[in-house]
Design an enzyme around this catalytic site. Structure first.
Site, PDB file in Angstrom:
ATOM      1  N   ASP A  94       0.916  -1.042   0.028  1.00 38.34           N
ATOM      2  CA  ASP A  94       0.069   0.093   0.037  1.00 38.34           C
ATOM      3  C   ASP A  94       0.872   1.244   0.067  1.00 38.34           C
ATOM      4  O   ASP A  94       1.781   1.475   0.883  1.00 38.34           O
ATOM      5  CB  ASP A  94      -0.870  -0.019   1.183  1.00 38.34           C
ATOM      6  CG  ASP A  94      -2.180   0.929   1.202  1.00 38.34           C
ATOM      7  OD1 ASP A  94      -2.376   1.311   0.248  1.00 38.34           O
ATOM      8  OD2 ASP A  94      -2.361   1.251   2.271  1.00 38.34           O
ATOM      9  N   ASP A 116       2.916   4.936  -5.428  1.00 38.03           N
ATOM     10  CA  ASP A 116       2.097   6.069  -5.202  1.00 38.03           C
ATOM     11  C   ASP A 116       2.839   7.313  -5.458  1.00 38.03           C
ATOM     12  O   ASP A 116       3.757   8.046  -4.629  1.00 38.03           O
ATOM     13  CB  ASP A 116       1.413   6.237  -3.748  1.00 38.03           C
ATOM     14  CG  ASP A 116       0.808   7.543  -3.407  1.00 38.03           C
ATOM     15  OD1 ASP A 116       0.812   8.342  -4.559  1.00 38.03           O
ATOM     16  OD2 ASP A 116       0.157   7.856  -2.494  1.00 38.03           O
ATOM     17  N   ASN A 277     -10.466   0.560  -0.306  1.00 35.57           N
ATOM     18  CA  ASN A 277      -9.180   0.339   0.824  1.00 35.57           C
ATOM     19  C   ASN A 277     -10.185   0.692   2.071  1.00 35.57           C
ATOM     20  O   ASN A 277     -10.481   1.801   2.163  1.00 35.57           O
ATOM     21  CB  ASN A 277      -8.213   1.363   0.582  1.00 35.57           C
ATOM     22  CG  ASN A 277      -7.352   0.785  -0.498  1.00 35.57           C
ATOM     23  OD1 ASN A 277      -7.572  -0.152  -1.352  1.00 35.57           O
ATOM     24  ND2 ASN A 277      -6.098   1.559  -0.652  1.00 35.57           N
TER      25      ASN A 277
HETATM   26  P1  13P Z   1      -9.108   4.877   5.411  1.00 32.52           P
HETATM   27  O1  13P Z   1      -8.072   5.647   6.367  1.00 32.52           O
HETATM   28  O2  13P Z   1     -10.305   5.393   4.978  1.00 32.52           O
HETATM   29  O3  13P Z   1      -9.209   3.393   6.013  1.00 32.52           O
HETATM   30  O4  13P Z   1      -8.396   4.310   4.054  1.00 32.52           O
HETATM   31  C1  13P Z   1      -7.187   3.336   4.058  1.00 32.52           C
HETATM   32  C2  13P Z   1      -6.516   3.356   2.757  1.00 32.52           C
HETATM   33  O5  13P Z   1      -6.846   4.063   1.889  1.00 32.52           O
HETATM   34  C3  13P Z   1      -5.259   2.586   2.712  1.00 32.52           C
HETATM   35  O6  13P Z   1      -4.473   2.832   1.615  1.00 32.52           O
HETATM   36  O1  G3H Z   2      -3.343   4.682   3.492  1.00 30.70           O
HETATM   37  C1  G3H Z   2      -2.843   4.495   4.674  1.00 30.70           C
HETATM   38  C2  G3H Z   2      -3.225   3.231   5.386  1.00 30.70           C
HETATM   39  O2  G3H Z   2      -4.181   3.474   6.283  1.00 30.70           O
HETATM   40  C3  G3H Z   2      -1.791   2.941   6.251  1.00 30.70           C
HETATM   41  O3  G3H Z   2      -1.465   3.744   6.972  1.00 30.70           O
HETATM   42  O4  G3H Z   2       0.628   4.446   6.773  1.00 30.70           O
HETATM   43  O5  G3H Z   2      -0.473   4.379   9.288  1.00 30.70           O
HETATM   44  O6  G3H Z   2       0.207   2.335   8.232  1.00 30.70           O
HETATM   45  P1  G3H Z   2      -0.144   3.604   7.932  1.00 30.70           P
HETATM   46 ZN    ZN Z   3      -4.392   4.673   0.998  1.00 30.03          ZN
END
Ligand code: 13P
Ligand code: G3H
Ligand code: ZN
Length: 333
Positions: A94, A116, A277
């Site tokens: 992610d 990203d 997500n």
């Molecule tokens: P939320 O913060 O809305 O759960 O989004 C998560 C996300 O986009 C992870 O990439």
């Molecule tokens: O998009 C972000 C996700 O919610 C992941 O969050 O970087 O705190 O693990 P994090």
């Molecule tokens: Zn995200």
């Protein structure tokens, strides 16, 4: 080099093609620890839903990248043990922020990565995304890219205000990068505070904040430009008020937390949006349940005692998203 295929994982290509055709979306749930992973796999196995396990850079730093990879491998075996004969599980990076991070994930068993580069100028976003695609595709790993900037904080990338994806750019971007899916900005954002109270109205009966609608016109424009191309929505937690209340009732302080209404996510799932997500909702469910348990059992100190109800609450939430919001249940029989 570890191939995800040896770990029993799948990439997103077939998942997304079926989701776009079938008018549903694949859940992409973030995990950082064993209880979240157990809850996700139990929910997916019980509902026979394809699922994307998302690992952020922050998760890799928190839990250790190697351990997370073995946990995902264990998740496949666990899913089978739960009676899911052919688990459709994708392990996805992610918000990858560099070629090196994406390469390291491809090399260690991830079946999908996100690069990203949305905060970079357009041409630089294309160049970096293309470089990741060229590497990942050699190993049949799928790549998600992002165009447009979400409001709020995107890991370390902050944007003062949201910049919706420009529909006139998507054909050029998808063609030149060769990406497999595209994350777009239509008004969602990360975290539990997606809109300020000033951006919302108030429900006269409940007094709850009612957020402004997502920019479905922008989504439909994009779909027209790229028919059938997999679209991704980040920042799609709905911030269930029952969990916000649970946190606040038992010592928390989350004033005016607000998310994306589930009806809008349901509507988006029926379109070319095929990956949604969700991370914050899991954090809220876990924290709410733990706060409640500890407040009600002040003498307990075995983490299993409070993590068990937290895991059950997350599982309930994941099943609800799969069945009632994304519609992916029964799509991985
Ligand atoms: P939320 O913060 O809305 O759960 O989004 C998560 C996300 O986009 C992870 O990439
Ligand atoms: O998009 C972000 C996700 O919610 C992941 O969050 O970087 O705190 O693990 P994090
Ligand atoms: Zn995200």
């Amino acid at each position: 080099m570890v191939s995800y295929k040896e770990l029993g994982l799948v990439n997103t290509r077939e998942m997304f093609a079926k989701a776009v055709d079938g008018g549903y979306a694949i859940p992409a749930f973030n995990f950082n620890n064993m209880e979240q992973l157990q809850a996700i796999i139990q929910a997916a196995a019980e509902t026979k839903s394809p699922v994307i396990l998302q690992v952020s850079k922050g998760a890799r730093n928190y839990a250790n990248a190697t351990l997370l990879r073995y946990m995902a491998e264990g998740a496949v075996a666990y899913a089978k043990e739960l009676g899911w004969a052919n688990p459709q599980i994708c392990l996805h990076l992610d918000h990858g922020d560099s070629f090196e991070t994406c390469k390291s994930c491809v090399d260690t068993g991830f079946s999908s990565v996100m690069i990203d580069a949305s905060s970079l100028p357009y041409e630089e976003n294309i160049a970096l995304t293309k470089k990741v695609v060229e590497y990942a595709h050699q190993y049949d790993v799928t790549v998600e890219a992002e165009l447009g900037v979400l409001a709020g904080v995107e890991d370390e990338v902050s944007a003062a205000e949201s910049h919706y994806t420009k529909p006139e750019e998507v054909i050029d971007f998808a063609t030149r990068t060769g990406c497999d899916s595209l994350a777009i900005s239509i008004g969602t954002s990360h975290g539990a505070y997606k809109f300020t109270p000033e951006q919302c109205t108030r429900d006269p009966k409940t007094g709850r904040l009612v957020p402004p609608p997502l920019a479905f016109d922008v989504l439909h424009e994009i779909e027209k430009k790229l028919p059938g191309f997999p679209i991704v929505l980040h920042g799609s937690s709905s911030v269930p008020q029952e969990y916000v209340d649970m946190c606040n009732q038992y010592g928390g302080d989350l004033p005016n937390a607000v998310g994306i209404p589930e009806e809008q996510l349901r509507e988006a799932s029926k379109s070319a949006v095929c990956k949604i997500n969700i991370d914050s909702d899991s954090r809220l469910a876990m924290t709410g349940a733990i706060r409640k348990y500890l407040a009600e059992h002040p003498s307990h100190f075995d983490p299993r005692q409070y993590l068990k109800p937290a895991r059950e609450e997350m599982k309930k939430m994941y099943i609800h998203k799969i069945v009632n919001v994304l519609g992916s249940d029964g799509k991985a029989e």
